[in-house]
Design an enzyme around this catalytic site. Structure first.
Site, PDB file in Angstrom:
ATOM      1  N   GLU A 197       0.823  -1.204   0.000  1.00  0.00           N
ATOM      2  CA  GLU A 197       0.000   0.000   0.000  1.00  0.00           C
ATOM      3  C   GLU A 197       0.860   1.258   0.000  1.00  0.00           C
ATOM      4  O   GLU A 197       0.534   2.251  -0.672  1.00  0.00           O
ATOM      5  CB  GLU A 197      -0.936   0.005   1.218  1.00  0.00           C
ATOM      6  CG  GLU A 197      -1.990  -1.090   1.213  1.00  0.00           C
ATOM      7  CD  GLU A 197      -3.084  -0.878   0.172  1.00  0.00           C
ATOM      8  OE1 GLU A 197      -3.060   0.153  -0.533  1.00  0.00           O
ATOM      9  OE2 GLU A 197      -3.963  -1.755   0.061  1.00  0.00           O
ATOM     10  N   ASP A 333      -4.704  -9.426  -7.763  1.00  0.00           N
ATOM     11  CA  ASP A 333      -5.084  -8.613  -8.906  1.00  0.00           C
ATOM     12  C   ASP A 333      -3.952  -7.875  -9.616  1.00  0.00           C
ATOM     13  O   ASP A 333      -3.690  -8.069 -10.804  1.00  0.00           O
ATOM     14  CB  ASP A 333      -6.186  -7.630  -8.509  1.00  0.00           C
ATOM     15  CG  ASP A 333      -5.885  -6.883  -7.197  1.00  0.00           C
ATOM     16  OD1 ASP A 333      -4.815  -7.108  -6.604  1.00  0.00           O
ATOM     17  OD2 ASP A 333      -6.735  -6.082  -6.771  1.00  0.00           O
ATOM     18  N   GLU A 450     -19.833  -5.082  -3.428  1.00  0.00           N
ATOM     19  CA  GLU A 450     -18.434  -5.475  -3.248  1.00  0.00           C
ATOM     20  C   GLU A 450     -18.177  -6.910  -3.699  1.00  0.00           C
ATOM     21  O   GLU A 450     -17.215  -7.189  -4.404  1.00  0.00           O
ATOM     22  CB  GLU A 450     -18.047  -5.289  -1.774  1.00  0.00           C
ATOM     23  CG  GLU A 450     -16.638  -5.696  -1.404  1.00  0.00           C
ATOM     24  CD  GLU A 450     -15.570  -4.737  -1.875  1.00  0.00           C
ATOM     25  OE1 GLU A 450     -14.390  -4.989  -1.565  1.00  0.00           O
ATOM     26  OE2 GLU A 450     -15.901  -3.733  -2.543  1.00  0.00           O
ATOM     27  N   GLU A 512     -12.580   0.388  -9.765  1.00  0.00           N
ATOM     28  CA  GLU A 512     -12.215  -0.581 -10.809  1.00  0.00           C
ATOM     29  C   GLU A 512     -13.173  -0.597 -12.000  1.00  0.00           C
ATOM     30  O   GLU A 512     -12.756  -0.800 -13.151  1.00  0.00           O
ATOM     31  CB  GLU A 512     -12.095  -1.979 -10.203  1.00  0.00           C
ATOM     32  CG  GLU A 512     -10.904  -2.164  -9.270  1.00  0.00           C
ATOM     33  CD  GLU A 512     -11.158  -1.610  -7.887  1.00  0.00           C
ATOM     34  OE1 GLU A 512     -10.167  -1.441  -7.132  1.00  0.00           O
ATOM     35  OE2 GLU A 512     -12.335  -1.332  -7.546  1.00  0.00           O
TER      36      GLU A 512
END
Length: 613
Positions: A197, A333, A450, A512
């Site tokens: 992150e 991902d 989600e 996304e």
């Protein structure tokens, strides 16, 4: 003697002066027209936008402030020989973006009105962040208070830097640059940080803002942060990165063991940021540590339990890849996403990334993508979703669960299909993007949840509606037994036909879906993407807007929406609103032929073909 004509007669001083005056008047008139023309006054070609944003004649120089120099931190497991950053002349790559024709005046007015609406939503939230949580990681959108969640270094401030620049908010951008210069990476609110992150949000944000603005202090801060994160590679036996870095240990003694269990995304998603840092500093040591991981993945890719794919968790210490669960969603991902993007960022000079992409994409296509069973088969044939798979013995089983996170996959396939020409991949990208658009429209709020499940078709080419199969899948997911249980579940959960469960009804301000819409619009030029994006934006703002900013949604099936959650992550500024804004911007604003986005939507400059790096 030749005759003196208008063509060869020298200009007098008066004539030269008059021409100069005419030129100045014409230039001023052009500028006044640009900034007073109907529509968005910032809707100018990118080169003019860049010149405006980077003209800082009246801005003082910024000085980086740090109490600790991370370049002096110990590094126990030293590296003798670096894998060198690829050099040479970048290859000429296929064109990514569609050749957009000139807009009509009505098209331009409609698009610019939408772009202004996005910018105004950003500005409203940004002004409250500036007033109530300046320099903190997040603004709590209900209470209007600041919150620390990512090291206490101002995650929102750094994540939004390039968005400020892209939106033309010049004063706000340089105010933020001054604040970023004062960030002290020598101290932290946290004892340990997420390496992933911190890399994608902070390092990516600094490098991108530097690429856009050329502000030297941003590179200085990126180097300091890069040196800190470089200590996450101070591991035995292989210099593989840690999932979390203990800051005091890194500062005082260094030396760690590589993780015995690290998710695929945390291991393989640092490549773009460290490569870009290596490119702008011309220091191969930053490239070396991520290249080692890439070589490891390349060596093991076709030795996993599903050759071509990587399991969710990897033993970095023992260099073992033996898992049985596979996903392109959370925890995996961005590693897949970075394969084609690294191919672009390195100008095609490192063939490993193309190989990694081609081998993984073939297996994603074969095992993970599925068509949903819907009552109306006509739209259903143009939709795809991406589930998870697991393997037991020789049996590969699809779990038709879809995550909002996974919606990036449409843009991934579309971009890769242009960079490494493959029309089938562009078609997959379009169908996967349409799947996410459909999921948005299917919910009462107009927003995709989600996590949800769908009834999968046995075939992508022929899929008749089977109500009995849908009912059986709903009962299986809900542990029901009777038709009455089925009807009760559908009513209680607000399940649209074909949907079998809504495992997580929240919307976390995620980017996304609009990311893929923006990329597919830039690739194909299909105008319907603009309308889909606008529908998404209106629905998201309606459900998330608070007095101070925008909050996460608890239940996307609630209509009208309930009060949002008191949480707004930095990617709302850094990704979601940026992708909405770019969708409605002229296509030369951060052209996909000149820039490539990291997984946090931070654009890095692509190398220029034919110009040696």
């Amino acid at each position: 003697m030749p005759r003196r004509t208008a063509a060869n007669q020298p200009l007098s001083r008066r004539h030269k002066r008059n021409l100069s005056y005419a030129f100045v008047v014409a230039f001023v008139f052009a500028i006044l027209y640009i900034f007073n023309a109907p529509g968005d006054p910032l809707g100018v070609p990118f080169n003019l936008h860049e010149a405006y944003m980077n003209d800082r004649a009246n801005v003082d120089g910024f000085v980086a402030k740090d109490t600790y120099d991370w370049r002096t931190a110990p590094f126990q497991h030293t590296i003798a020989d670096y894998i060198q950053l690829p050099t040479g002349t970048p290859k000429t790559m296929p064109k990514v973006q569609f050749d957009f024709p000139p807009e009509t005046s009505s098209q331009r007015a409609k698009r610019e009105a939408r772009r202004v609406a996005v910018r105004e939503e950003f500005q409203r939230s940004w002004e409250n962040y500036r007033a109530l949580a300046w320099g903190q990681d997040e603004l709590a959108p209900i209470t209007g208070k600041g919150a620390e969640s990512f090291g206490g270094w101002g995650a929102t401030l750094v994540d939004a830097l390039d968005t400020l620049w892209i939106m033309g908010l010049k004063d706000e951008f340089y105010e933020a640059v001054e604040a970023v210069a004062a960030i002290d990476f020598g101290i932290s609110e946290s004892t340990s940080i997420s390496v992933f992150e911190t890399t994608i949000r902070y390092l990516g944000g600094l490098l991108s803002a530097y690429d856009l603005s050329h502000e030297k202090v941003l590179l200085e801060k990126a180097i300091q942060l890069g040196e800190m994160l470089y200590r996450a590679f101070d591991t035995k036996p292989n210099n593989f990165p840690l999932d979390r870095l203990m800051l005091d240990n890194a500062k005082n003694k260094g030396g760690f063991n590589a993780d015995s269990s690290i998710c695929f995304a945390a291991l393989g998603s640092l490549t773009m940021e460290f490569t870009r840092l290596a490119q702008v500093t011309q220091k191969s040591k930053y490239y070396d540590v991520v290249a080692k991981v890439t070589n490891f993945l390349d060596m093991h890719q076709n030795k996993t339990n599903i050759p071509g794919l990587f399991p969710i968790f990897i033993n970095a210490y023992k260099e073992e890849i033996v898992g049985t669960s596979f996903t392109v969603g959370a925890m995996a991902d961005s590693s897949y996403e970075y394969f084609p993007k690294m191919h672009a960022l390195l100008g095609g000079l490192e063939p490993t990334y193309e190989k990694l992409w081609k081998d993984s994409s073939a297996m994603i296509d074969k095992h993970m993508l599925f068509r949903p069973m819907l009552p109306d088969t006509e739209p259903g044939k143009d939709l795809l979703f991406c589930g998870d798979v697991s393997i037991s013995g020789d049996e590969i089983k699809l779990d038709s669960e879809m995550q909002h996170l996974t919606c990036f996959i449409g843009g991934m396939f579309g971009l890769a299909g242009r960079l490494m020409p493959n029309p089938h991949h562009v078609e997959l990208g379009a169908k996967l993007t349409e799947g996410c658009i459909y999921a948005y429209h299917a919910m009462p709020s107009g927003i995709m949840p989600e996590i949800f499940d769908l009834a999968p078709c046995a075939s992508r080419t022929d899929c008749a509606w089977n109500a009995s199969f849908w009912e059986a899948e709903v009962l299986r997911r809900s542990y029901g037994h009777s038709h009455a249980d089925f009807e009760a579940t559908v009513a209680k959960e607000s399940l649209p036909p074909g949907f079998t469960a809504l495992r997580d009804k929240r919307y976390l301000l995620r980017p996304e879906a609009i990311e893929s819409v923006m990329i597919m619009y830039r690739i194909t030029g299909h105008e319907e993407y603009l309308d889909h994006a606008w529908d998404m934006f209106v629905s998201v703002v309606r459900a998330t807007q608070t007095d101070y900013a925008n909050g996460q949604v608890f239940d996307v099936t609630a209509d009208p929406p309930a009060m949002p959650e008191n949480k707004m992550e930095s990617f709302w500024f850094g990704e979601t609103l940026k992708y909405f804004y770019l969708t409605f911007s002229p296509p030369d604003m951060i052209s996909l032929d000149e820039w490539v986005f990291n997984t946090e939507a931070h654009p890095f400059r692509r190398p220029v073909a034919g110009v040696k790096g």
